[in-house]
Scaffold this motif. Structure first.
Motif, PDB file in Angstrom:
ATOM      1  N   ALA A  78       0.815  -1.219   0.000  1.00 38.11           N
ATOM      2  CA  ALA A  78       0.000   0.000   0.000  1.00 38.11           C
ATOM      3  C   ALA A  78       0.847   1.267   0.000  1.00 38.11           C
ATOM      4  CB  ALA A  78      -0.940  -0.004   1.207  1.00 38.11           C
ATOM      5  N   LYS A  79       2.006   1.228   0.616  1.00 37.89           N
ATOM      6  CA  LYS A  79       2.917   2.360   0.712  1.00 37.89           C
ATOM      7  C   LYS A  79       2.219   3.657   1.147  1.00 37.89           C
ATOM      8  CE  LYS A  79       6.398   0.636  -2.500  1.00 37.89           C
ATOM      9  NZ  LYS A  79       6.899  -0.269  -1.508  1.00 37.89           N
ATOM     10  N   PRO A  80       1.619   3.676   2.353  1.00 33.48           N
ATOM     11  CA  PRO A  80       1.003   4.916   2.821  1.00 33.48           C
ATOM     12  C   PRO A  80       2.070   5.992   3.038  1.00 33.48           C
ATOM     13  CG  PRO A  80       1.169   3.335   4.614  1.00 33.48           C
ATOM     14  CD  PRO A  80       1.599   2.623   3.362  1.00 33.48           C
ATOM     15  N   TRP A  81       1.635   7.260   3.066  1.00 29.80           N
ATOM     16  CA  TRP A  81       2.580   8.348   3.298  1.00 29.80           C
ATOM     17  C   TRP A  81       3.197   8.156   4.672  1.00 29.80           C
ATOM     18  CZ3 TRP A  81       3.800  12.126   6.659  1.00 29.80           C
ATOM     19  CH2 TRP A  81       4.651  13.117   6.196  1.00 29.80           C
ATOM     20  N   PRO A  82       4.467   8.359   4.886  1.00 32.94           N
ATOM     21  CA  PRO A  82       5.535   8.847   4.004  1.00 32.94           C
ATOM     22  C   PRO A  82       6.290   7.735   3.280  1.00 32.94           C
ATOM     23  CG  PRO A  82       6.398   8.766   6.224  1.00 32.94           C
ATOM     24  CD  PRO A  82       4.956   8.289   6.289  1.00 32.94           C
ATOM     25  N   VAL A  83       5.798   6.504   3.339  1.00 29.03           N
ATOM     26  CA  VAL A  83       6.468   5.396   2.645  1.00 29.03           C
ATOM     27  C   VAL A  83       6.545   5.697   1.153  1.00 29.03           C
ATOM     28  CG1 VAL A  83       6.435   2.908   2.165  1.00 29.03           C
ATOM     29  CG2 VAL A  83       5.646   3.752   4.389  1.00 29.03           C
ATOM     30  N   SER A  84       5.428   6.137   0.575  1.00 27.71           N
ATOM     31  CA  SER A  84       5.384   6.432  -0.859  1.00 27.71           C
ATOM     32  C   SER A  84       6.344   7.571  -1.217  1.00 27.71           C
ATOM     33  CB  SER A  84       3.963   6.774  -1.290  1.00 27.71           C
ATOM     34  OG  SER A  84       3.467   7.863  -0.517  1.00 27.71           O
ATOM     35  N   LEU A  85       6.441   8.560  -0.347  1.00 30.18           N
ATOM     36  CA  LEU A  85       7.352   9.682  -0.576  1.00 30.18           C
ATOM     37  C   LEU A  85       8.803   9.199  -0.563  1.00 30.18           C
ATOM     38  CD1 LEU A  85       7.637  12.768  -0.905  1.00 30.18           C
ATOM     39  CD2 LEU A  85       7.809  12.901   1.588  1.00 30.18           C
ATOM     40  N   ALA A  86       9.151   8.404   0.431  1.00 27.04           N
ATOM     41  CA  ALA A  86      10.516   7.858   0.514  1.00 27.04           C
ATOM     42  C   ALA A  86      10.815   6.991  -0.702  1.00 27.04           C
ATOM     43  CB  ALA A  86      10.679   7.055   1.801  1.00 27.04           C
ATOM     44  N   ASP A  87       9.836   6.222  -1.150  1.00 22.76           N
ATOM     45  CA  ASP A  87      10.011   5.345  -2.304  1.00 22.76           C
ATOM     46  C   ASP A  87      10.356   6.152  -3.552  1.00 22.76           C
ATOM     47  OD1 ASP A  87       9.918   2.763  -3.590  1.00 22.76           O
ATOM     48  OD2 ASP A  87       7.953   3.312  -4.405  1.00 22.76           O
ATOM     49  N   ARG A  88       9.748   7.328  -3.688  1.00 24.96           N
ATOM     50  CA  ARG A  88       9.976   8.167  -4.860  1.00 24.96           C
ATOM     51  C   ARG A  88      11.220   9.044  -4.737  1.00 24.96           C
ATOM     52  NH1 ARG A  88       4.714   9.368  -3.913  1.00 24.96           N
ATOM     53  NH2 ARG A  88       5.220  11.519  -3.434  1.00 24.96           N
ATOM     54  N   LYS A  89      11.536   9.515  -3.548  1.00 26.25           N
ATOM     55  CA  LYS A  89      12.541  10.567  -3.395  1.00 26.25           C
ATOM     56  C   LYS A  89      13.937  10.112  -2.981  1.00 26.25           C
ATOM     57  CE  LYS A  89       9.738  14.045  -4.168  1.00 26.25           C
ATOM     58  NZ  LYS A  89       9.893  14.949  -5.291  1.00 26.25           N
ATOM     59  N   ILE A  90      14.054   8.958  -2.348  1.00 27.23           N
ATOM     60  CA  ILE A  90      15.366   8.522  -1.853  1.00 27.23           C
ATOM     61  C   ILE A  90      15.910   7.463  -2.802  1.00 27.23           C
ATOM     62  CG2 ILE A  90      16.665   7.596   0.094  1.00 27.23           C
ATOM     63  CD1 ILE A  90      14.352   8.537   1.909  1.00 27.23           C
ATOM     64  N   SER A  91      17.124   7.690  -3.279  1.00 25.77           N
ATOM     65  CA  SER A  91      17.689   6.769  -4.267  1.00 25.77           C
ATOM     66  C   SER A  91      18.765   5.894  -3.646  1.00 25.77           C
ATOM     67  CB  SER A  91      18.256   7.569  -5.444  1.00 25.77           C
ATOM     68  OG  SER A  91      19.297   8.405  -4.988  1.00 25.77           O
ATOM     69  N   GLY A  92      19.294   5.008  -4.460  1.00 21.59           N
ATOM     70  CA  GLY A  92      20.390   4.144  -4.045  1.00 21.59           C
ATOM     71  C   GLY A  92      19.958   3.067  -3.069  1.00 21.59           C
ATOM     72  N   GLY A  93      20.951   2.454  -2.465  1.00 22.55           N
ATOM     73  CA  GLY A  93      20.684   1.388  -1.505  1.00 22.55           C
ATOM     74  C   GLY A  93      19.864   1.865  -0.327  1.00 22.55           C
ATOM     75  N   LEU A  94      20.115   3.104   0.109  1.00 16.44           N
ATOM     76  CA  LEU A  94      19.338   3.661   1.221  1.00 16.44           C
ATOM     77  C   LEU A  94      17.865   3.763   0.833  1.00 16.44           C
ATOM     78  CD1 LEU A  94      19.352   4.862   4.084  1.00 16.44           C
ATOM     79  CD2 LEU A  94      19.741   7.104   3.021  1.00 16.44           C
ATOM     80  N   GLY A  95      17.599   4.220  -0.367  1.00 15.03           N
ATOM     81  CA  GLY A  95      16.218   4.332  -0.831  1.00 15.03           C
ATOM     82  C   GLY A  95      15.530   2.982  -0.927  1.00 15.03           C
ATOM     83  N   ILE A  96      16.270   1.975  -1.369  1.00 10.81           N
ATOM     84  CA  ILE A  96      15.708   0.626  -1.469  1.00 10.81           C
ATOM     85  C   ILE A  96      15.280   0.144  -0.087  1.00 10.81           C
ATOM     86  CG2 ILE A  96      16.253  -1.797  -1.980  1.00 10.81           C
ATOM     87  CD1 ILE A  96      18.110  -0.703  -4.246  1.00 10.81           C
ATOM     88  N   VAL A 129      14.894   2.089   2.892  1.00  9.00           N
ATOM     89  CA  VAL A 129      14.104   2.976   3.757  1.00  9.00           C
ATOM     90  C   VAL A 129      12.603   2.809   3.582  1.00  9.00           C
ATOM     91  CG1 VAL A 129      13.509   5.418   4.133  1.00  9.00           C
ATOM     92  CG2 VAL A 129      15.872   4.691   4.230  1.00  9.00           C
ATOM     93  N   ASP A 130      12.111   2.701   2.361  1.00  6.24           N
ATOM     94  CA  ASP A 130      10.657   2.613   2.203  1.00  6.24           C
ATOM     95  C   ASP A 130      10.103   1.349   2.863  1.00  6.24           C
ATOM     96  OD1 ASP A 130      11.812   1.207  -0.143  1.00  6.24           O
ATOM     97  OD2 ASP A 130       9.728   0.944  -0.756  1.00  6.24           O
ATOM     98  N   ASP A 131      10.858   0.259   2.828  1.00  5.40           N
ATOM     99  CA  ASP A 131      10.384  -0.965   3.482  1.00  5.40           C
ATOM    100  C   ASP A 131      10.459  -0.861   5.001  1.00  5.40           C
ATOM    101  OD1 ASP A 131      10.018  -3.504   1.411  1.00  5.40           O
ATOM    102  OD2 ASP A 131      11.159  -1.827   0.637  1.00  5.40           O
ATOM    103  N   VAL A 132      11.476  -0.170   5.497  1.00  7.85           N
ATOM    104  CA  VAL A 132      11.572   0.037   6.944  1.00  7.85           C
ATOM    105  C   VAL A 132      10.421   0.925   7.416  1.00  7.85           C
ATOM    106  CG1 VAL A 132      12.971   1.157   8.737  1.00  7.85           C
ATOM    107  CG2 VAL A 132      14.023  -0.457   7.151  1.00  7.85           C
TER     108      VAL A 132
END
Length: 165
Positions: A124-142, A144-147
């Motif tokens: 579902a990626k509720p906010w801020p998960v969806s925001l992190a998924d779109r805005k943070i790149s690289g390994g950290l981005g991969i 962070v959204d799951d965390v």
């Protein structure tokens, strides 16, 4: 993910000879042809069963270390394949599941509840998960959204435990 050509995948040989691919692809669970994120989360369950008796401080160390290693492994694997957040990269789902299970009783029905809750919030990626998924790149981005999805799942799990136990 709808694409006209298949995404590059490491070969089975590369999976077992390259530790970045081996861990990022969840010991091979990310090779699942359908729902690799779900397969990766399933692969995390037996490991949770093995670590569930750790003290809370040691379990938290486990989470921090596996998160940090995940940032590295997912970044390296993602770059090698030239695909950011490749669907087969599932270490993030594994760490997300382990975070969801923090302070949960290690009974099969709680493991199942944690699995379902984490998958719901990860998909579902509720906010801020969806925001992190779109805005943070690289390994950290991969990672962070799951965390962040796991934080939602953890809160729901703790509420459920509080209501039931």
């Amino acid at each position: 993910m709808s694409q006209s050509h298949p995404l590059p995948m490491p070969t089975r040989r590369e999976l077992f000879s390259n530790s970045n691919h081996f861990f990022a692809f969840g010991f091979g669970s990310g090779f699942a042809p359908k729902a690799p994120g779900t397969a990766g989360t399933l692969a995390a369950i037996p490991i949770y069963w093995l670590i569930s008796d750790l003290s809370v401080p040691l379990y938290c160390v486990w989470l921090v270390v596996t998160f940090a290693l995940g940032v590295y492994w997912c970044e390296k694997s993602s770059r090698a394949l030239s695909v950011h957040d490749h669907p087969g990269i599932v270490w993030d789902e594994m760490v997300g599941y382990w975070l969801t299970m923090l302070l949960a009783p290690p009974d099969w029905y709680w493991m199942l509840a944690g699995f379902v809750l984490f998958r719901i919030f990860d998909i579902a990626k509720p906010w801020p998960v969806s925001l992190a998924d779109r805005k943070i790149s690289g390994g950290l981005g991969i990672m962070v959204d799951d965390v962040l999805a796991a934080v939602y799942a953890w809160l729901a799990m703790q509420l459920l435990i509080w209501l039931v136990v």
